[in-house]
Design a protein around this motif. Structure first.
Motif, PDB file in Angstrom:
ATOM      1  N   LYS A 155       0.862  -1.184   0.000  1.00 28.09           N
ATOM      2  CA  LYS A 155       0.000   0.000   0.000  1.00 28.09           C
ATOM      3  C   LYS A 155       0.895   1.230   0.000  1.00 28.09           C
ATOM      4  O   LYS A 155       1.255   1.765   1.037  1.00 28.09           O
ATOM      5  CB  LYS A 155      -0.920   0.006   1.225  1.00 28.09           C
ATOM      6  CG  LYS A 155      -1.864   1.216   1.303  1.00 28.09           C
ATOM      7  CD  LYS A 155      -2.905   1.160   0.211  1.00 28.09           C
ATOM      8  CE  LYS A 155      -3.979   2.229   0.419  1.00 28.09           C
ATOM      9  NZ  LYS A 155      -3.454   3.596   0.182  1.00 28.09           N
TER      10      LYS A 155
ATOM     11  N   ASP B 267      -3.499   4.795   4.603  1.00 29.81           N
ATOM     12  CA  ASP B 267      -4.724   5.569   4.734  1.00 29.81           C
ATOM     13  C   ASP B 267      -5.928   4.645   4.725  1.00 29.81           C
ATOM     14  O   ASP B 267      -5.980   3.675   3.958  1.00 29.81           O
ATOM     15  CB  ASP B 267      -4.853   6.562   3.569  1.00 29.81           C
ATOM     16  CG  ASP B 267      -3.756   7.619   3.597  1.00 29.81           C
ATOM     17  OD1 ASP B 267      -3.255   7.921   4.705  1.00 29.81           O
ATOM     18  OD2 ASP B 267      -3.403   8.131   2.523  1.00 29.81           O
ATOM     19  N   GLY B 268      -6.907   4.954   5.597  1.00 28.25           N
ATOM     20  CA  GLY B 268      -8.133   4.173   5.642  1.00 28.25           C
ATOM     21  C   GLY B 268      -8.304   3.481   6.978  1.00 28.25           C
ATOM     22  O   GLY B 268      -7.351   3.324   7.750  1.00 28.25           O
ATOM     23  N   SER B 269      -9.534   3.074   7.258  1.00 25.92           N
ATOM     24  CA  SER B 269      -9.816   2.366   8.506  1.00 25.92           C
ATOM     25  C   SER B 269      -9.266   0.945   8.440  1.00 25.92           C
ATOM     26  O   SER B 269      -8.977   0.413   7.364  1.00 25.92           O
ATOM     27  CB  SER B 269     -11.317   2.325   8.764  1.00 25.92           C
ATOM     28  OG  SER B 269     -11.954   1.420   7.878  1.00 25.92           O
TER      29      SER B 269
ATOM     30  N   SER C  38     -10.102  -4.573   1.644  1.00 28.26           N
ATOM     31  CA  SER C  38      -9.461  -4.308   0.365  1.00 28.26           C
ATOM     32  C   SER C  38      -8.320  -5.284   0.102  1.00 28.26           C
ATOM     33  O   SER C  38      -8.162  -5.788  -1.026  1.00 28.26           O
ATOM     34  CB  SER C  38      -8.936  -2.871   0.334  1.00 28.26           C
ATOM     35  OG  SER C  38      -8.292  -2.587  -0.885  1.00 28.26           O
TER      36      SER C  38
ATOM     37  N   GLY D 241      -3.967   4.317  -4.359  1.00 28.19           N
ATOM     38  CA  GLY D 241      -5.165   3.813  -3.704  1.00 28.19           C
ATOM     39  C   GLY D 241      -5.239   2.299  -3.625  1.00 28.19           C
ATOM     40  O   GLY D 241      -5.729   1.740  -2.649  1.00 28.19           O
TER      41      GLY D 241
ATOM     42  N   GLU E  86     -11.643  -1.205   6.362  1.00 25.49           N
ATOM     43  CA  GLU E  86     -11.548  -0.909   4.923  1.00 25.49           C
ATOM     44  C   GLU E  86     -10.278  -1.512   4.328  1.00 25.49           C
ATOM     45  O   GLU E  86     -10.307  -2.124   3.252  1.00 25.49           O
ATOM     46  CB  GLU E  86     -11.567   0.599   4.704  1.00 25.49           C
ATOM     47  CG  GLU E  86     -12.907   1.259   4.974  1.00 25.49           C
ATOM     48  CD  GLU E  86     -12.807   2.770   5.005  1.00 25.49           C
ATOM     49  OE1 GLU E  86     -13.868   3.429   4.942  1.00 25.49           O
ATOM     50  OE2 GLU E  86     -11.683   3.305   5.091  1.00 25.49           O
ATOM     51  N   LEU E  87      -9.168  -1.326   5.012  1.00 18.77           N
ATOM     52  CA  LEU E  87      -7.894  -1.837   4.507  1.00 18.77           C
ATOM     53  C   LEU E  87      -7.880  -3.364   4.493  1.00 18.77           C
ATOM     54  O   LEU E  87      -7.395  -3.981   3.541  1.00 18.77           O
ATOM     55  CB  LEU E  87      -6.744  -1.301   5.350  1.00 18.77           C
ATOM     56  CG  LEU E  87      -6.471   0.202   5.215  1.00 18.77           C
ATOM     57  CD1 LEU E  87      -5.566   0.685   6.352  1.00 18.77           C
ATOM     58  CD2 LEU E  87      -5.829   0.514   3.866  1.00 18.77           C
TER      59      LEU E  87
END
Length: 290
Positions: free
Chosen positions: A164, A209-211, A218, A169, A214-215
């Motif tokens: 990441k 970046d991101g919760s 993903s 993104g 979410e990560l």
């Protein structure tokens, strides 16, 4: 690494009494790591901690240990013998990188056995008022640890989450041969999620970046989608080169369609379409015979 900024991280974690360097990068990145330590005012390193022994994470461990004779190198117990005698590690990587090995990695210096602390799941490195706890997170490799910093509740995820990069993104899975295991990789992400850390900090690269949910979602979706693409390529009877080309086309059209060429080039330094495809092909050949 390999001429690109923002690709591979080394983290300084300072306790009251001791300082740890988490990840070393390859030997070819040593000058950047040494310069970073100088800029941060770090003169003494007590611990050199690596998530696993792949060359982009631990390649400079032996060299840094020689520069810091007070430091202990902490590594998964399965990986420890390969830092003492890195010949098999180097030979294995040569199968992937061929005659580019010296240019990319610059060699790997062996470590004296008495400089190493072998870690198992749950082991703690005490820095004085602050600890790093090893968490077994296999999948990318069988000997992979993530580390949780109790002072910040940050999880340093190595390659367990995948790649990441900052400003990119998409999460690209990291699935190199010969040890990649899809089920273990997904389970490791779920284990990290269940710890409810404050943040994920992968080695490639920096705070993500991101919760956490979410990560995690993903990363798991990315792992499974790439598996689907490789299964389709196998079903068509494609060899590794053809399968990697097919996977590249799917990744570029579905997951990486908004990325510029520089971002793609940076991702390729961490784990390439070809390497990821090779890891899936080997895994599927073992677990889903044609």
């Amino acid at each position: 690494m390999h001429g690109y900024d923002g690709v591979t991280a080394a983290y300084v974690v300072q306790g009251r009494d001791q300082t740890a360097l988490l990840e070393t990068g390859p030997k070819t990145s040593l000058a950047a790591v040494v310069a970073g330590l100088e800029q941060a005012g770090v003169e003494r390193i007590d611990w050199i901690v690596v998530t696993h022994i792949h060359l982009d994470h631990a390649g400079a461990a032996g060299t840094l240990a020689a520069l810091h004779p007070e430091a202990t190198v902490a590594v998964h117990h399965v990986g420890a013998p390969h830092l003492v005698d890195p010949s098999k590690l180097w030979k294995s990587a040569t199968r992937i990188y061929g005659d580019r090995m010296d240019e990319m990695w610059g060699g790997i210096d062996p470590l004296p056995e008495d400089r190493i602390r072998s870690l198992s799941d749950g082991d703690v490195i005490d820095l004085g008022g602050r600890t790093l706890r090893a968490v077994d997170t296999p999948g990318h490799a069988g000997h992979h640890h993530s580390f949780v910093d109790d002072a910040t509740n940050i999880a340093f995820t190595g390659d367990a989450l995948g790649v990441k990069l900052q400003g990119v993104g998409a999460i690209r899975p990291a699935t190199p041969p010969p040890e990649f295991n899809l089920e273990q990789a997904v389970s490791s992400i779920q284990r990290l999620r269940a710890l409810r850390p404050a943040a994920f900090w992968p080695t490639h690269y920096g705070p993500a970046d991101g919760s956490i949910d979410e990560l995690s979602d993903s990363a798991i979706e990315s792992l499974r989608r790439w598996a689907e693409w490789v299964r389709e390529a196998r079903a068509q009877g494609l060899d590794l080169e053809g399968a990697a080309k097919a996977v590249r086309e799917r990744a570029r059209s579905e997951f990486e369609r908004t990325l510029d060429e520089d971002s793609i080039a940076r991702l390729e330094q961490t784990t390439s379409y070809s390497m990821n495809t090779a890891g899936y092909m080997r895994y599927l050949d073992k677990n889903e015979p044609a």
